[in-house]
Enzyme design. Structure first.
Site, PDB file in Angstrom:
ATOM      1  N   ARG A 137      74.695  73.341   6.910  1.00  0.00           N
ATOM      2  CA  ARG A 137      74.212  74.483   7.704  1.00  0.00           C
ATOM      3  C   ARG A 137      73.169  75.327   6.976  1.00  0.00           C
ATOM      4  O   ARG A 137      72.968  76.490   7.289  1.00  0.00           O
ATOM      5  CB  ARG A 137      75.379  75.356   8.179  1.00  0.00           C
ATOM      6  CG  ARG A 137      76.355  74.640   9.096  1.00  0.00           C
ATOM      7  CD  ARG A 137      77.346  75.612   9.719  1.00  0.00           C
ATOM      8  NE  ARG A 137      78.210  74.912  10.656  1.00  0.00           N
ATOM      9  CZ  ARG A 137      79.395  74.413  10.343  1.00  0.00           C
ATOM     10  NH1 ARG A 137      79.851  74.526   9.099  1.00  0.00           N
ATOM     11  NH2 ARG A 137      80.134  73.803  11.244  1.00  0.00           N
ATOM     12  N   LYS A 159      58.022  75.957   9.736  1.00  0.00           N
ATOM     13  CA  LYS A 159      58.220  74.978  10.812  1.00  0.00           C
ATOM     14  C   LYS A 159      58.651  73.661  10.183  1.00  0.00           C
ATOM     15  O   LYS A 159      57.942  73.100   9.353  1.00  0.00           O
ATOM     16  CB  LYS A 159      56.940  74.776  11.614  1.00  0.00           C
ATOM     17  CG  LYS A 159      56.733  75.763  12.740  1.00  0.00           C
ATOM     18  CD  LYS A 159      55.588  75.314  13.618  1.00  0.00           C
ATOM     19  CE  LYS A 159      55.407  76.226  14.815  1.00  0.00           C
ATOM     20  NZ  LYS A 159      54.295  75.773  15.683  1.00  0.00           N
ATOM     21  N   GLU A 201      42.311  71.674   9.343  1.00  0.00           N
ATOM     22  CA  GLU A 201      43.119  72.895   9.428  1.00  0.00           C
ATOM     23  C   GLU A 201      42.383  74.092   8.832  1.00  0.00           C
ATOM     24  O   GLU A 201      42.509  75.216   9.316  1.00  0.00           O
ATOM     25  CB  GLU A 201      44.460  72.687   8.724  1.00  0.00           C
ATOM     26  CG  GLU A 201      45.363  71.623   9.333  1.00  0.00           C
ATOM     27  CD  GLU A 201      46.019  72.055  10.643  1.00  0.00           C
ATOM     28  OE1 GLU A 201      45.842  73.225  11.047  1.00  0.00           O
ATOM     29  OE2 GLU A 201      46.707  71.218  11.257  1.00  0.00           O
ATOM     30  N   LYS A 245      47.492  82.043   7.348  1.00  0.00           N
ATOM     31  CA  LYS A 245      48.788  81.563   7.833  1.00  0.00           C
ATOM     32  C   LYS A 245      49.883  82.593   7.555  1.00  0.00           C
ATOM     33  O   LYS A 245      50.715  82.880   8.422  1.00  0.00           O
ATOM     34  CB  LYS A 245      49.120  80.232   7.145  1.00  0.00           C
ATOM     35  CG  LYS A 245      50.420  79.553   7.614  1.00  0.00           C
ATOM     36  CD  LYS A 245      50.245  78.893   8.967  1.00  0.00           C
ATOM     37  CE  LYS A 245      51.482  78.131   9.431  1.00  0.00           C
ATOM     38  NZ  LYS A 245      51.593  76.779   8.866  1.00  0.00           N
ATOM     39  N   GLU A 255      57.125  82.131  16.663  1.00  0.00           N
ATOM     40  CA  GLU A 255      56.204  81.778  17.732  1.00  0.00           C
ATOM     41  C   GLU A 255      56.577  82.394  19.076  1.00  0.00           C
ATOM     42  O   GLU A 255      56.570  81.724  20.109  1.00  0.00           O
ATOM     43  CB  GLU A 255      56.087  80.251  17.847  1.00  0.00           C
ATOM     44  CG  GLU A 255      54.761  79.801  18.447  1.00  0.00           C
ATOM     45  CD  GLU A 255      54.504  78.312  18.293  1.00  0.00           C
ATOM     46  OE1 GLU A 255      54.513  77.621  19.318  1.00  0.00           O
ATOM     47  OE2 GLU A 255      54.300  77.862  17.152  1.00  0.00           O
ATOM     48  N   ARG A 259      51.803  83.738  16.896  1.00  0.00           N
ATOM     49  CA  ARG A 259      51.816  82.520  16.078  1.00  0.00           C
ATOM     50  C   ARG A 259      51.317  81.300  16.847  1.00  0.00           C
ATOM     51  O   ARG A 259      50.860  80.320  16.237  1.00  0.00           O
ATOM     52  CB  ARG A 259      53.212  82.276  15.505  1.00  0.00           C
ATOM     53  CG  ARG A 259      53.258  81.057  14.602  1.00  0.00           C
ATOM     54  CD  ARG A 259      54.530  80.941  13.800  1.00  0.00           C
ATOM     55  NE  ARG A 259      54.524  79.722  13.015  1.00  0.00           N
ATOM     56  CZ  ARG A 259      55.364  79.456  12.033  1.00  0.00           C
ATOM     57  NH1 ARG A 259      56.288  80.325  11.695  1.00  0.00           N
ATOM     58  NH2 ARG A 259      55.287  78.316  11.368  1.00  0.00           N
ATOM     59  N   ASN A 263      48.305  76.825  16.813  1.00  0.00           N
ATOM     60  CA  ASN A 263      48.292  75.523  17.471  1.00  0.00           C
ATOM     61  C   ASN A 263      46.921  75.172  18.040  1.00  0.00           C
ATOM     62  O   ASN A 263      46.793  74.208  18.801  1.00  0.00           O
ATOM     63  CB  ASN A 263      49.326  75.498  18.604  1.00  0.00           C
ATOM     64  CG  ASN A 263      50.743  75.553  18.080  1.00  0.00           C
ATOM     65  OD1 ASN A 263      51.089  74.863  17.134  1.00  0.00           O
ATOM     66  ND2 ASN A 263      51.570  76.395  18.688  1.00  0.00           N
ATOM     67  N   HIS A 266      45.814  71.639  18.580  1.00  0.00           N
ATOM     68  CA  HIS A 266      46.999  70.802  18.473  1.00  0.00           C
ATOM     69  C   HIS A 266      47.517  70.295  19.818  1.00  0.00           C
ATOM     70  O   HIS A 266      48.248  69.311  19.859  1.00  0.00           O
ATOM     71  CB  HIS A 266      48.128  71.556  17.767  1.00  0.00           C
ATOM     72  CG  HIS A 266      47.889  71.768  16.301  1.00  0.00           C
ATOM     73  ND1 HIS A 266      46.774  72.410  15.806  1.00  0.00           N
ATOM     74  CD2 HIS A 266      48.629  71.416  15.208  1.00  0.00           C
ATOM     75  CE1 HIS A 266      46.841  72.448  14.483  1.00  0.00           C
ATOM     76  NE2 HIS A 266      47.943  71.854  14.097  1.00  0.00           N
ATOM     77  N   HIS A 270      48.060  66.619  19.511  1.00  0.00           N
ATOM     78  CA  HIS A 270      49.382  65.992  19.456  1.00  0.00           C
ATOM     79  C   HIS A 270      49.496  64.851  20.470  1.00  0.00           C
ATOM     80  O   HIS A 270      50.135  63.828  20.197  1.00  0.00           O
ATOM     81  CB  HIS A 270      50.472  67.023  19.722  1.00  0.00           C
ATOM     82  CG  HIS A 270      50.807  67.860  18.520  1.00  0.00           C
ATOM     83  ND1 HIS A 270      51.648  68.946  18.583  1.00  0.00           N
ATOM     84  CD2 HIS A 270      50.430  67.756  17.224  1.00  0.00           C
ATOM     85  CE1 HIS A 270      51.758  69.480  17.381  1.00  0.00           C
ATOM     86  NE2 HIS A 270      51.033  68.775  16.541  1.00  0.00           N
ATOM     87  N   HIS A 283      46.850  63.282  11.598  1.00  0.00           N
ATOM     88  CA  HIS A 283      47.040  64.608  12.187  1.00  0.00           C
ATOM     89  C   HIS A 283      45.764  65.447  12.148  1.00  0.00           C
ATOM     90  O   HIS A 283      45.361  66.046  13.155  1.00  0.00           O
ATOM     91  CB  HIS A 283      48.163  65.346  11.465  1.00  0.00           C
ATOM     92  CG  HIS A 283      48.408  66.726  11.999  1.00  0.00           C
ATOM     93  ND1 HIS A 283      48.881  66.968  13.274  1.00  0.00           N
ATOM     94  CD2 HIS A 283      48.209  67.951  11.439  1.00  0.00           C
ATOM     95  CE1 HIS A 283      48.980  68.272  13.469  1.00  0.00           C
ATOM     96  NE2 HIS A 283      48.566  68.891  12.374  1.00  0.00           N
TER      97      HIS A 283
END
Length: 379
Positions: A137, A159, A201, A245, A255, A259, A263, A266, A270, A283
């Site tokens: 956990r 993330k 990026e 960032k 997000e 935030r 993306n 992306h 993606h 990527h």
């Protein structure tokens, strides 16, 4: 698991230490950018009051270059170190790979005060973070990124996750590291294609947040290989990208709003990655193509000038990155994949769209016709 060690010179002459703070209410942490950070890894972790057991995750190539240095530094600081090696590539970013990490954690009796340490690029970082978030956990997590993309983006912000066969990063958690340790010198062994992927990026930050960074990149001679960057430019890229960032994550950790601008590029990116099986396009290349497509959508909506769209495209090309969607991808398949993207809200695809260099907006009011037009015009 072990890989054959290789000797690599890791000193980058003009880099000095820079420490940036990711200010989060309960999980704040530092990003430390400094030469010879790998040699100081164990010493830097001592101040965090972590448990003595560390499970280091890497891929065979990175471990071959830097695994021995990292392990030696950790052991000299008194840590017990176990290793788990995962093959490189997005195709291994799966729950099956995470099960292997759990097995190694169990075999080495990791406890709740133990640490999972990511030594590698974005794929290793994402998987290590997800394993750390879910084992017992939640155990400690440290990022030691070795690719430009991981240094400026994937290692910061918490993330974590793995891919589902139907989409990228659909399984994951927000889980912040205790520390991000960046040694710029390791970029000397990064393949040129991976360096260019990281530049995508960096350009993203210039478009969405930092106009000055964009302008600095525009006047740079070449951005497509590590060897053409001056030490001062590399330092500026790392600091300003990580600061951008950190600023965004500090305002919106999970997000809920701001935030989402991270993306940019992306959404369509993606979809391209997923449809090409994470092998034809990496990527950063997908994000570059996605930024051009998003820019075209913004132009069609008359939210962005054609001049700025062209400036973005020229900068992406200067970094040696692709700007066109692979010709063999069906536009309808791209549209269908967009509908399964994790950024979809109330059935609407949300796009991050530029309004000027350094500023973007979030919109779910882009019609399928405009998206399809942008896809076709960039193919």
């Amino acid at each position: 698991m072990n890989a054959e060690p290789q000797t690599v010179e890791t000193r980058h002459s003009a880099t000095v230490q820079e420490t940036l703070r990711v200010n989060l209410p309960q999980t704040a942490y530092d990003i430390v950018i400094a030469p010879d950070n790998l040699l100081q890894l164990g010493e830097r972790l001592l101040s965090l009051s972590l448990g003595k057991k560390i499970l280091l995750l890497s891929n065979p190539e990175i471990f071959g270059y830097y695994g021995e240095q990292a392990i030696t530094s950790l052991q000299q600081a008194g840590y017990e170190v176990a290793t788990h090696i995962i093959p490189p590539g997005e195709q291994y970013k799966t729950l099956e790979s995470i099960q292997g990490v759990y097995d190694t954690a169990l075999e080495n009796h990791l406890e709740r005060n133990s640490t999972l340490l990511a030594l590698g690029g974005g794929v290793i970082g994402d998987m290590t973070g997800f394993a750390a978030a879910t084992w017992l956990r939640g155990v400690n997590f440290v990022q030691v990124p070795t690719s430009l993309l991981a240094m400026v983006d994937a290692s910061v912000g918490g993330k974590t996750g793995v891919n589902h066969p139907k989409g990228k990063n659909l399984i994951g958690a927000f889980y912040q590291p205790k520390l991000v340790l960046i040694d710029p010198a390791v970029l000397k062994t990064l393949p040129d294609r991976e360096f260019r992927a990281g530049m995508a990026e960096v350009i993203k930050y210039g478009v969405i947040w930092d106009r000055e960074l964009f302008l600095k990149l525009e006047v740079s001679h070449r951005l497509d290989q590590f060897e053409y960057l001056t030490p001062d430019l590399l330092q500026l890229i790392l600091i300003r990208s990580c600061q951008a960032k950190a600023d965004v994550v500090g305002e919106d950790e999970k997000e809920a709003g701001l935030r989402a601008i991270l993306n940019y590029g992306h959404t369509i990116g993606h979809a391209i990655e997923s449809l090409t099986g994470y092998q034809q396009v990496n990527h950063g290349e997908a994000v570059a193509i996605g930024m051009v497509a998003a820019g075209e959508i913004a132009v069609q909506l008359e939210w962005w000038s054609r001049e700025d769209a062209n400036r973005q495209k020229l900068l992406i090309e200067k970094a040696g990155l692709p700007t066109q969607i692979p010709a063999d991808l069906d536009p309808e398949a791209i549209l269908a994949t967009l509908r399964t993207d994790k950024k979809v809200k109330d059935g609407k695809v949300r796009f991050i769209l530029p309004t000027e260099i350094g500023k973007v907006t979030i919109s779910d009011r882009v019609s399928p016709d405009i998206i399809e037009q942008a896809v076709i015009s960039n193919q």
